[in-house]
Design an enzyme around this catalytic site. Structure first.
Site, short mmCIF file in Angstrom:
data_model
loop_
_atom_site.label_atom_id
_atom_site.label_comp_id
_atom_site.label_asym_id
_atom_site.label_seq_id
_atom_site.Cartn_x
_atom_site.Cartn_y
_atom_site.Cartn_z
N GLU A 24 0.85 -1.20 0.00
CA GLU A 24 0.00 0.00 0.00
C GLU A 24 0.88 1.25 0.00
OE1 GLU A 24 -3.69 0.81 2.58
OE2 GLU A 24 -2.24 2.26 3.33
N THR A 55 -3.90 4.77 -1.84
CA THR A 55 -5.00 5.21 -0.98
C THR A 55 -5.67 6.45 -1.54
OG1 THR A 55 -3.64 6.61 0.43
CG2 THR A 55 -3.86 4.30 1.09
N TYR A 162 -12.24 -6.95 8.50
CA TYR A 162 -11.75 -6.55 9.82
C TYR A 162 -11.48 -7.73 10.74
CZ TYR A 162 -12.96 -2.06 8.01
OH TYR A 162 -12.99 -0.95 7.21
N HIS A 166 -14.77 -3.59 13.69
CA HIS A 166 -14.70 -2.21 13.16
C HIS A 166 -15.22 -1.28 14.27
CE1 HIS A 166 -16.14 1.35 10.94
NE2 HIS A 166 -15.08 1.12 10.19
N LYS A 182 -21.01 -7.53 1.01
CA LYS A 182 -20.14 -6.91 0.00
C LYS A 182 -19.81 -7.94 -1.09
CE LYS A 182 -17.36 -4.68 3.23
NZ LYS A 182 -16.44 -3.63 3.78
N GLN A 193 -7.87 -4.97 7.50
CA GLN A 193 -7.31 -3.91 8.32
C GLN A 193 -6.10 -4.49 9.05
OE1 GLN A 193 -6.53 -1.00 8.94
NE2 GLN A 193 -8.54 -0.09 9.37
#
Ligand code: FAD
Length: 321
Positions: A24, A55, A162, A166, A182, A193
């Protein structure tokens, strides 16, 4: 017993799949930061990652720098960008425009996120997309309109998952239900995460599979090599790092020792996730390459044989073993 079918017996299918590697990055906020970032990009490129994610500031604050960075990655490097995109702060019309722009410059992967809410909690305006799930559906609609451009193919849509609850969610079970929703809306894969306990990824995977989530869930790991970074992470993601790690970082005498501690902790997390069946490793880099490369050196991932440029290992300080 019947003999294995020609498909099952095919040598390429009996091999286990290579482990995916990704990083990332975030768009630079100044010319000096851009210079550091490009050094990092060139170093990371030599490891032939499968993609690098870029990002997106919730509220679209860095829209131009994000698109500019993605464009440069496409034009000037061998890297494949995965563009993050957030619902927060953009109208559906604006988001549809950004999605179309990303597809037109050659992006083929988008990480669909709600985005962090403004500090005051913000107000949900009429017509705005509320959840990442809504953004997935919008991406799929824009994709459909551009299906000829995509040779009737699909773009890859990723989402967040997660390992620990969350911050706004009532429970970890609810998080898994959201992940399933989703998936049903069209997500192809998930990236987690950050997490700090070795068993957290395996636990998420078990809960998700039991609930019917079948998409790949890629663990996101972050080398925490300074207390400043730990504090920042707490503010940004609402994730509390393991107290033992914080204590060890606080007691360390030098940057090299902190690097060593952060890298080792990340390698332990990544190895535990791989043991649990992780299909890839996503490294949060903070736009720095040294700790990411040290993690990679220690992991020895079973990867594919894409050609890579040799990187100059002598140029960076080696950690004590
Ligand atoms: P959602 O999946 O929409 O969930 C948000 C909240 O709503 C959760 O509490 C969820 O439980 C709840 N929820 C979702 N759907 C429903 C529903 N149908 N009914 C009831 N409740 C629901 N942030 C950025 O601003 N920019 C980035 O580039 C960025 N990159 C990230 C990359 C990764 C890999 C990860 C894990 C996070 C990233 N984030 C980023 C942070 C992310 O935006 C926040 O964690 C945000 O608070 C939630 O985003 P989400 O996509 O998970 O939202």
């Amino acid at each position: 017993m019947s003999p294995p079918s020609p498909i099952e017996a095919h040598p390429n299918l009996s091999d286990s799949a290579p482990v995916a590697l990704s990083y990332e990055l975030f768009p630079p906020r100044s010319p000096a930061a851009a210079e550091t970032l490009w050094t990092t990009i060139r170093e990371l490129e030599t490891t032939a990652p499968d993609y690098v994610s870029v990002t997106y500031g919730a509220s679209g604050s860095n829209r131009n720098t994000a698109v500019e960075l993605i464009n440069r990655l496409l034009l000037e490097t061998t890297l494949r960008p995965l563009a993050h995109l957030t619902c927060v702060g953009n109208t559906p019309q604006e988001l549809a425009g950004i999605i179309a722009e990303l597809l037109d410059i050659g992006v083929r992967g988008i990480l669909a996120l709600r985005g962090d809410l403004p500090k005051d909690g913000g107000r949900h305006s009429d017509g705005a997309l509320r959840y990442a799930q809504d953004l997935i559906e919008l991406i799929r609609r824009v994709e459909q309109r551009r299906s000829a451009l995509l040779c009737a193919g699909k773009i890859a849509v990723g989402v967040a998952a997660y390992p620990s609850r969350h911050p706004e969610s009532p429970s970890e079970e609810h998080d898994v239900e959201v992940l399933l929703a989703k998936q049903r809306s069209g997500a192809d894969f998930a990236i987690t995460q950050v997490f700090f306990e070795t068993e957290q990824y395996a636990s998420l995977l078990t809960r998700a599979r039991r609930a019917g989530v079948t998409i790949p869930i890629i663990p996101g790991v972050m080398p925490l090599t300074s207390l400043r970074r730990v504090t920042r992470l707490g503010e940004l993601a609402g994730v509390e790092p393991a107290p033992a790690l914080v204590e060890r970082l606080a007691a360390a005498d030098s940057d090299l020792e902190r690097l060593h501690i952060g890298v080792d902790a990340t390698v332990d997390l990544a190895n535990a996730a791989l043991d649990a069946g992780a299909p890839g490793i996503h490294l949060y880099t903070f736009n720095e390459h040294q700790s990411a490369l040290e993690v990679l050196d220690k992991l020895a991932l079973p990867r594919h044989n894409r050609p890579v440029t040799r990187r100059d290992t002598a140029a960076r300080p080696q950690l004590a073993s």
